[in-house]
Design an enzyme around this catalytic site. Structure first.
Site, short mmCIF file in Angstrom:
data_model
loop_
_atom_site.label_atom_id
_atom_site.label_comp_id
_atom_site.label_asym_id
_atom_site.label_seq_id
_atom_site.Cartn_x
_atom_site.Cartn_y
_atom_site.Cartn_z
N PHE A 1 62.01 18.56 3.70
CA PHE A 1 61.37 17.30 4.09
C PHE A 1 62.38 16.26 4.53
O PHE A 1 62.13 15.06 4.42
CB PHE A 1 60.51 16.76 2.93
CG PHE A 1 59.57 17.78 2.36
CD1 PHE A 1 59.73 18.24 1.06
CD2 PHE A 1 58.55 18.31 3.13
CE1 PHE A 1 58.88 19.20 0.55
CE2 PHE A 1 57.69 19.27 2.62
CZ PHE A 1 57.85 19.72 1.33
N GLY B 1 59.96 26.20 4.89
CA GLY B 1 58.57 26.27 4.42
C GLY B 1 57.55 26.66 5.47
O GLY B 1 56.50 27.16 5.14
N ALA C 1 60.32 25.42 16.12
CA ALA C 1 59.41 26.31 16.87
C ALA C 1 59.77 26.31 18.36
O ALA C 1 59.87 27.36 18.98
CB ALA C 1 57.97 25.89 16.66
N ARG D 1 50.50 24.70 22.73
CA ARG D 1 49.92 25.97 22.32
C ARG D 1 50.11 26.20 20.82
O ARG D 1 51.14 25.86 20.26
CB ARG D 1 50.66 27.05 23.10
CG ARG D 1 50.22 28.44 22.81
CD ARG D 1 51.16 29.35 23.56
NE ARG D 1 50.72 30.72 23.54
CZ ARG D 1 51.41 31.70 24.08
NH1 ARG D 1 52.55 31.42 24.71
NH2 ARG D 1 50.99 32.92 24.03
N LEU E 1 50.86 28.69 18.07
CA LEU E 1 51.49 30.01 17.99
C LEU E 1 50.90 30.88 16.88
O LEU E 1 50.83 32.10 17.00
CB LEU E 1 53.00 29.84 17.75
CG LEU E 1 53.75 29.07 18.85
CD1 LEU E 1 55.18 28.79 18.42
CD2 LEU E 1 53.72 29.85 20.16
N GLN F 1 50.76 23.73 8.10
CA GLN F 1 51.72 22.65 8.29
C GLN F 1 51.04 21.33 8.52
O GLN F 1 51.46 20.30 7.99
CB GLN F 1 52.62 22.94 9.49
CG GLN F 1 53.83 23.77 9.14
CD GLN F 1 54.76 23.82 10.31
OE1 GLN F 1 54.46 24.46 11.31
NE2 GLN F 1 55.87 23.12 10.23
N VAL G 1 55.06 21.26 14.76
CA VAL G 1 54.03 20.50 14.07
C VAL G 1 54.43 20.10 12.66
O VAL G 1 53.59 19.75 11.84
CB VAL G 1 52.69 21.28 14.03
CG1 VAL G 1 52.15 21.48 15.43
CG2 VAL G 1 52.84 22.60 13.31
N GLY G 2 55.73 20.14 12.37
CA GLY G 2 56.17 19.86 11.01
C GLY G 2 55.86 18.45 10.54
O GLY G 2 55.62 18.23 9.36
N GLU G 3 55.92 17.50 11.46
CA GLU G 3 55.81 16.10 11.02
C GLU G 3 54.63 15.34 11.62
O GLU G 3 54.30 14.24 11.16
CB GLU G 3 57.11 15.36 11.36
CG GLU G 3 58.25 15.80 10.45
CD GLU G 3 59.62 15.54 11.06
OE1 GLU G 3 60.29 14.63 10.59
OE2 GLU G 3 60.00 16.26 12.02
#
Lengths: 690, 321
Positions: free
Chosen positions: A232, A459, A502, A580, A582, A590, A655-657
């Protein structure tokens, strides 16, 4: 490929290993003969060490070494300009500049012996004066400037002349990452070579830094980290514990393994700093923004100069005729801050989206409508169009899914039993990032392929998604691909941060897989040792004719007990424009995880500081509140799944955040709608609503 | 955490004798608070006497209608016991509001009574705390005191007792059976926990080598309505900012106790007195709450607890009306 694994909701390849405890984390790698180390950090915020009282500690059973500033072997200074701005080398001298500063390492035969000996170690300290408080209009405020400070037109004048205006100050507290896995280091020397296991999301960056500080060739430093138990934003840019462990291993000529306690995580691994944000919004009667002003201040340490860029989203999300963003910080005697869960792009939008909601009231316009009226197809800063911008679609779909139309706009007008019900919304933006990544790909005679790169899984399930991408590009089934990361010996990939893995590693994997296919096509038979290529991508996004950004819309329903003030989020909807998808299972995980952090930021998290003592008070998971299962409602997440045609072969954004971005604003707005009370200071705890 | 000797007790006289013969002894039950305190160097003991194998884990009916709870009954077992559910529902509700399932499985009834405050200043040996080190001052008094006391405090200590179970037991007039080298005695729960006064370092009136053997609940009728309102900063796994245990029996007697507000579980005697003989109405509930909190004193960060406590009392009473 008809039955390609890409785009399918494939379970993590290591899922069973993780939940059955077979997956190994850094602290579990214990070379034969390993000694155990713990560190001691300062519980005073300022002073000078006048004596080290180590007689009792040295005499304690099993103790092998006590390392302090008095006997630390030489280290070259830290390189300047690292993002956390850490400038002081560990155990450098007798000065204490903040709470949590490393003072010693103790190594012993067992962890318990090291811990006990550390408790016997005392320092005589001439305490110094200190100040850990900051305020708006702080005279100590410094403005470093830079590309995230923007002036477009005269926002001050435009605000003064605007017919409809809103201006307020919003504040967010100190927050700590609190990954489940605490930081750990295992160091082993083999002659002049160093083998390191480290809880890091920055393998290559760490390798380079260690080479500088230890004055040794990079090639002699091998860093491994198969999986990270959450980061994080932590586990990237703090080095004191690592260097001390490495030095101890050298002095003792034995492997040394150090672990950090939960308490120690609070003073030594960085945090999100407090912010004080002034937002001014000026609009015409139709709600078109004529002036946007976002002036932000955070606290930072005196040894590292960190900026929380709260104005990032404000620069991009809405059209505004004029714009002024400025970021300042106030150095105080606290530990150095660092990136945390959408730095700038989480606390900033809390302020911006709350302010938009308040402006909507001034205008008498529906909050969703106000966002839509300020939609924009281009980035005003650069004049370039967005590569994708389906913000309107996100807003409309999310509003529909949520049932926004059922909202009675009057505060305190909706109820459920003893609860006041509130609906709130927010626009969402997060930059899409992509950096250079190189991947090594080998095809074996049996038709299986191995891919390797120095990437990280903190993660999200990186190795799984990358394997899907590789299999898809090669045109083989997933079980034919093994994707290995977490080793600095592999070709370089960027740090896991900025939600960039990604798009960076993914597109490089496509490139490498294509090159491998070509190379294999050229031979009749694959030799015994296989065919290997090593290639990747080196994007230069600044030169592109587009600006890359993710978008979304989030809606929250809260229930507030009208007497007791407790706030529950009852429902949450998010629709995202992130290119897109994945792997829908992993992407939705996430996004919901980010949303959970957004709820947490809005309603739970706060590191408590006692300003008289310059210390943190709630340094454990009992008193630092992250959400419990019972706090989290049904989270409904959807992605438009419209590929970004310009952002690499995959057309996917990270898309982590983006999940945390915007969420706190939606919650704060829902609380206003429920109660009629506008809370501009996070977290929104019940005492602020009584 | 210092090195310590670990002994297992086979019988009560042996346990108390072992405890008395070595300065620095402490009884060990589930260890869910004690071990933390030792790991943080808040407490130092050189001999831990594990009492978990003593035959003190039964719940049995007493002649006369009361209930005897063995000191080693686990919190989770106690919460689900049929006698408790039928006649002392408030105790079950209070227990289930506390800690987490894992902790409740391990924690003992006796240990729950003896758990210590979670005040930040108490827990951190670098910070001033009269409870942990008399004379060093109360860190919370001029510090961050949002989770601290509004009743019964002194200038030396404003910590609160963290137990939910103890609040319900206080409402139920539990009595605590203890045994020491000098023999057995009974301590009413009202007298078990102390107010801080000038001796904040002493939490309870338990004698130096005394062991809690069982807790008795007086006879209660089957038709008791109960509620436990726990107001806290998240939905579970958090201590109370304010809690209220309330029960109403078939004779119309109301029992009321507060948690999160004082150094000991707080029996709301003034509120009970106000309500006695009066109809159950929102106005009377509020007036009773006002009476109970009339002497409450808040600090910089916890003054909200005073109004919150009043509203929680009203809520708890509304639920049993």
């Amino acid at each position: 490929m008809a039955d390609s694994p890409l785009g399918r909701p494939i379970e993590r390849i290591d899922a069973v290993a993780r939940v059955t405890g077979r997956a190994k984390y850094v602290a579990e790698f214990r070379p034969v003969g390993m000694l155990h180390a713990v560190f001691v950090d300062s519980d005073v915020p300022a002073g000078k060490i006048t004596a080290v009282r180590d007689e009792m500690a040295k005499a304690a059973p099993g103790v092998r070494l006590i390392l302090t500033h008095l006997n630390r072997p030489p280290l070259a200074p830290l390189p300047k300009g690292s993002p956390g701005g850490e400038t002081r080398q560990v155990l450098q001298d007798d000065q204490i500049l903040h709470y949590g500063q490393h003072l010693a390492l103790v190594a012993a035969d067992t962890f318990e012996q090291a811990t006990y000996a550390a408790s016997l170690l005392h320092f005589d300290i001439d305490r110094g004066s200190f100040d850990v408080t900051i305020r708006a209009d702080d005279p100590r405020r410094l403005v470093p400037g830079g590309e995230n400070d923007t002036k477009r037109g005269d926002a001050e004048a435009a605000f003064a002349n605007a017919l409809k205006r809103h201006e307020a100050v919003y504040t967010t507290p100190t927050e700590h990452h609190n990954p489940m896995e605490t930081v750990a280091t295992t160091a082993e020397w083999e002659g002049e070579k160093l083998h390191l296991f480290e809880t890091t999301r920055n393998l290559k960056g760490l390798q380079t830094l260690l080479a500088t500080c230890l004055q040794m060739p990079k090639e002699n430093i091998h860093v491994q980290c198969p999986i990270v138990g959450g980061a994080f934003g932590s586990k990237g840019f703090f080095y004191g514990h690592i260097l001390m462990t490495i030095l101890a291993a050298k002095v003792l000529d034995r492997p040394v393994g150090l672990v950090t306690t939960r308490r120690q995580m609070f003073g030594t691994q960085g945090h999100r700093p407090r912010t004080i944000q002034q937002i001014s919004l000026g609009a015409n009667e139709d709600g078109n923004l004529l002036a946007t002003r976002h002036i932000s201040t955070n606290d930072t340490s005196t040894v590292s100069r960190f900026i929380e860029h709260c104005g990032l989203t404000t620069q991009k999300l809405y059209a505004s005729k004029t714009l002024h963003t400025e970021h300042g910080h106030v150095p105080v005697a606290l530990p150095g801050p660092i990136f945390m869960r959408a730095p700038g792009e989480a606390p900033g939008p809390f302020a911006l989206e709350s302010a938009m909601d308040e402006l909507a009231l001034v205008l008498g316009v529906d909050p969703v409508e106000l966002r839509l009226r300020n939609d924009t197809a281009i980035d005003a800063d650069t004049g370039k169009p967005w590569s994708i911008r389906n913000f309107r679609m996100c807003m409309q779909q999310a509003a529909d899914r949520f049932g926004w139309a059922a909202r009675n706009p009057k505060p305190r007008s909706m109820r459920a039993g003893r609860d006041l019900v509130g609906y709130g919304c927010a626009g969402v933006g997060y930059r899409a990032n992509r950096s250079k990544s190189t991947v090594r790909a080998t095809m074996r005679p049996d038709g299986s392929a191995i891919f390797q790169t120095a990437a990280h899984d903190v993660g999200p399930g990186t190795a799984t998604v990358m394997a899907q991408i590789a299999a898809d590009t090669l045109g083989v089934s997933l079980d034919k691909v093994r994707y290995v990361i977490g080793d600095s010996n592999f070709p370089p990939s960027p740090a896991a941060g900025g939600s960039q893995t990604a798009a960076s590693v993914g597109n490089a994997t496509v490139t490498a897989a294509r090159a491998l296919k070509e190379a294999v096509a050229k031979v009749e038979k694959i030799p015994h040792e296989g065919i290997t290529v090593e290639t990747g991508d080196d994007p230069h996004l600044d030169k592109d004719p587009y600006v890359y950004h993710s978008w979304g819309a989030v809606f929250a329903e809260v229930r507030v007990d009208e007497d007791l003030g407790t706030v529950r989020c009852a429902r949450f909807v998010g629709v995202y424009d992130v290119g897109r998808v994945l792997n829908p299972r992993l992407v939705y995980s996430q996004l919901s995880g980010g949303i959970v952090w957004g709820l947490s930021m809005a309603l739970r998290e706060e590191t408590l500081i006692d300003p008289r003592l310059g210390v943190y008070l709630n340094r454990d998971l009992s008193e630092y509140h992250v959400p419990v299962n019972a706090d989290i409602p049904r989270i409904d997440v959807a992605c438009l799944n419209i590929p970004d045609p310009h952002f690499g072969a995959l057309g996917a954004h990270g898309v982590g955040e983006v999940g945390i971005a915007g969420t706190p604003g939606a919650i704060a707005n829902a609380v206003y709608h429920a109660t009629g009370k506008r809370v501009r200071d996070l977290p929104i705890t019940l005492d602020k609503l009584l | 955490m210092n090195a310590f000797e670990y002994k297992r007790a086979d019988n009560i006289p042996g346990a108390t004798k072992d405890h008395a013969s070595h300065d620095g002894s402490k009884y060990l039950g589930g260890g869910t608070n004690l071990i933390d305190l030792m790991k943080y160097d808040v407490e130092h003991h050189t001999r831990l006497i594990d009492v978990t194998r003593l035959p003190l884990a039964k719940i049995e009916e007493l002649p006369g209608g009361g209930l005897r709870i063995g000191a080693l009954v686990r919190n989770s077992d106690l919460a689900e016991d049929p006698h408790i559910l039928q006649r002392y529902g408030v105790l079950s509700k209070a227990l289930l509001a506390g800690a987490s399932p894992q902790l409740r499985n391990l924690a003992t009834t006796g240990g729950n009574l003896l758990q210590r405050t979670r005040c930040y200043y108490f827990y951190d040996t670098a910070l001033p705390c009269n409870k942990r080190e008399p004379g060093t001052g109360c860190g919370a008094l001029g510090g961050f005191n949002r989770i601290h006391a509004i009743l019964g405090q002194s200038d030396q200590c404003i910590a609160v007792h963290p137990s939910d179970m103890a609040v319900a037991m206080r409402a139920l007039d539990a009595t605590i059976n203890v045994e020491g080298p000098k023999g057995k005695r009974v301590i009413p729960i009202s007298d078990f926990h102390r107010l801080p006064g000038n001796t904040p370092q002493i939490d309870t009136n338990l004698g130096p080598d005394e062991l809690i053997v069982s807790i008795d609940l007086p006879a209660a009728s089957q038709s008791t309505k109960s509620s436990y309102i726990k107001v806290r900063d998240r939905q579970s796994y958090a201590f109370a900012l304010v809690s209220v245990a309330a029960s109403l029996d078939s004779s119309g007697k109301i029992r009321l106790a507060l948690g999160g507000v004082a150094h000991k579980p707080w029996r709301a005697e003034k509120a009970e007195e106000y309500l006695s003989g009066k109809p159950m109405s929102a106005e009377n509930f509020r007036a009773a709450a006002e009476a109970e909190l009339a002497d409450a004193k808040g600090y910089e960060h916890n003054a909200f607890k005073i109004e919150l406590a009043k509203r929680a009392i009203v809520r708890a009473l509304a639920e049993i009306a």
